[in-house]
Design a protein around this motif. Structure first.
Motif, mmCIF file in Angstrom:
data_model
loop_
_atom_site.group_PDB
_atom_site.id
_atom_site.type_symbol
_atom_site.label_atom_id
_atom_site.label_comp_id
_atom_site.label_asym_id
_atom_site.label_seq_id
_atom_site.Cartn_x
_atom_site.Cartn_y
_atom_site.Cartn_z
ATOM 1 N N UNK A 1 40.726 22.452 41.640
ATOM 2 C CA UNK A 1 39.334 22.487 42.066
ATOM 3 C C UNK A 1 39.078 23.344 43.290
ATOM 4 N N UNK A 2 40.086 24.068 43.778
ATOM 5 C CA UNK A 2 39.852 25.017 44.875
ATOM 6 C C UNK A 2 38.937 26.116 44.347
ATOM 7 N N UNK A 3 37.842 26.350 45.049
ATOM 8 C CA UNK A 3 36.829 27.303 44.595
ATOM 9 C C UNK A 3 37.197 28.703 45.077
ATOM 10 N N UNK A 4 37.235 29.631 44.127
ATOM 11 C CA UNK A 4 37.552 31.050 44.398
ATOM 12 C C UNK A 4 36.400 31.879 43.886
ATOM 13 N N UNK A 5 36.276 33.088 44.430
ATOM 14 C CA UNK A 5 35.266 33.966 43.844
ATOM 15 C C UNK A 5 35.680 35.420 43.941
ATOM 16 N N UNK A 6 35.059 36.217 43.098
ATOM 17 C CA UNK A 6 35.151 37.664 43.171
ATOM 18 C C UNK A 6 33.750 38.154 43.438
ATOM 19 N N UNK A 7 33.649 39.152 44.319
ATOM 20 C CA UNK A 7 32.316 39.670 44.603
ATOM 21 C C UNK A 7 32.371 41.119 45.018
ATOM 22 N N UNK B 1 33.639 24.006 48.969
ATOM 23 C CA UNK B 1 33.113 25.330 49.311
ATOM 24 C C UNK B 1 34.105 26.405 48.846
ATOM 25 N N UNK B 2 33.681 27.657 48.872
ATOM 26 C CA UNK B 2 34.558 28.754 48.487
ATOM 27 C C UNK B 2 35.742 28.826 49.451
ATOM 28 N N UNK B 3 36.944 28.795 48.901
ATOM 29 C CA UNK B 3 38.161 28.834 49.708
ATOM 30 C C UNK B 3 38.643 30.264 49.931
ATOM 31 N N UNK B 4 38.568 31.096 48.903
ATOM 32 C CA UNK B 4 38.972 32.502 49.018
ATOM 33 C C UNK B 4 37.968 33.342 48.243
ATOM 34 N N UNK B 5 37.566 34.450 48.843
ATOM 35 C CA UNK B 5 36.681 35.408 48.192
ATOM 36 C C UNK B 5 37.428 36.733 48.079
ATOM 37 N N UNK B 6 37.557 37.228 46.874
ATOM 38 C CA UNK B 6 38.230 38.499 46.630
ATOM 39 C C UNK B 6 37.175 39.598 46.527
ATOM 40 N N UNK B 7 37.255 40.575 47.412
ATOM 41 C CA UNK B 7 36.300 41.666 47.453
ATOM 42 C C UNK B 7 36.738 42.736 46.458
ATOM 43 N N UNK B 8 35.885 42.999 45.475
ATOM 44 C CA UNK B 8 36.210 43.918 44.391
ATOM 45 C C UNK B 8 35.267 45.107 44.457
ATOM 46 N N UNK B 9 35.816 46.304 44.301
ATOM 47 C CA UNK B 9 34.985 47.506 44.292
ATOM 48 C C UNK B 9 33.966 47.410 43.163
ATOM 49 N N UNK B 10 32.767 47.928 43.411
ATOM 50 C CA UNK B 10 31.673 47.822 42.451
ATOM 51 C C UNK B 10 32.016 48.273 41.053
ATOM 52 N N UNK B 11 32.759 49.373 40.929
ATOM 53 C CA UNK B 11 33.075 49.889 39.597
ATOM 54 C C UNK B 11 34.163 49.077 38.889
ATOM 55 N N UNK B 12 34.842 48.189 39.606
ATOM 56 C CA UNK B 12 35.900 47.369 39.006
ATOM 57 C C UNK B 12 35.451 45.933 38.741
ATOM 58 N N UNK B 13 34.260 45.566 39.216
ATOM 59 C CA UNK B 13 33.813 44.179 39.129
ATOM 60 C C UNK B 13 33.753 43.673 37.689
ATOM 61 N N UNK B 14 33.084 44.400 36.809
ATOM 62 C CA UNK B 14 32.938 43.945 35.421
ATOM 63 C C UNK B 14 34.297 43.779 34.750
ATOM 64 N N UNK B 15 35.227 44.689 35.020
ATOM 65 C CA UNK B 15 36.569 44.592 34.436
ATOM 66 C C UNK B 15 37.304 43.370 34.965
ATOM 67 N N UNK C 1 35.813 40.326 33.283
ATOM 68 C CA UNK C 1 36.266 40.295 31.891
ATOM 69 C C UNK C 1 37.723 39.835 31.806
ATOM 70 N N UNK C 2 38.554 40.292 32.740
ATOM 71 C CA UNK C 2 39.965 39.882 32.754
ATOM 72 C C UNK C 2 40.098 38.390 33.035
ATOM 73 N N UNK C 3 39.287 37.875 33.956
ATOM 74 C CA UNK C 3 39.308 36.434 34.230
ATOM 75 C C UNK C 3 38.928 35.653 32.969
ATOM 76 N N UNK C 4 37.868 36.077 32.321
ATOM 77 C CA UNK C 4 37.425 35.386 31.107
ATOM 78 C C UNK C 4 38.492 35.433 30.015
ATOM 79 N N UNK C 5 39.103 36.597 29.821
ATOM 80 C CA UNK C 5 40.102 36.692 28.756
ATOM 81 C C UNK C 5 41.363 35.909 29.090
#
Length: 126
Positions: free
Chosen positions: A118-124, A62-76, A79-83
């Motif tokens: 395999x620790x599951x993290x997310x940004x939302x 299951x998700x271990x940590x969820x990072x709450x990101x402001x709406x205007x910063x989410x796409x950035x 993109x930073x995670x992908x890069x």
């Protein structure tokens, strides 16, 4: 009782050096100054989390940590995670739509990924 005390997420890892490379090098976290025997405390905007070696690393699916990101910063942030070479995960959900690794459900947008153990993290954002 316990509600009067601070709480922090705790993540088990198999290799602390590899975990440090991921959390510090890939995700950009900074270790706190406190000495933790056989572990590392990381800073976040509202506290932090502990990474420590354990033979149980990666057993939580299951998700271990969820990072709450402001709406205007989410796409950035995505993109930073992908890069940084982070691969986003998708899975079956009861509602919402996946587009390029990002789930949108109403006003909520989220992306999931895993650390080397395999620790599951997310940004939302919502």
């Amino acid at each position: 009782m316990l509600s009067a005390h601070p709480a922090i997420p705790v993540l088990a890892v198999t290799d602390l050096d590899r975990a440090r490379a991921f959390y510090e090098g890939t995700l950009g976290f900074t270790a706190r100054d406190e000495e933790i025997p056989e572990g590392v405390l990381y800073r976040s905007a509202n506290g932090g989390f502990l990474v420590y070696p354990s033979s149980y690393a990666g057993t939580n699916k299951a998700t271990a940590i969820s990072f709450q990101v402001a709406g205007d910063a989410f796409d950035a942030e995505v993109a930073a995670l992908r890069s940084a070479g982070v691969e986003l995960q998708t899975f079956d959900v009861p509602e919402g739509e996946w587009v390029d690794g990002v789930l949108t459900s109403g006003s909520m947008r989220a992306a999931w990924f895993a650390d080397p153990d395999g620790n599951v993290l997310n940004v939302e954002t919502s």
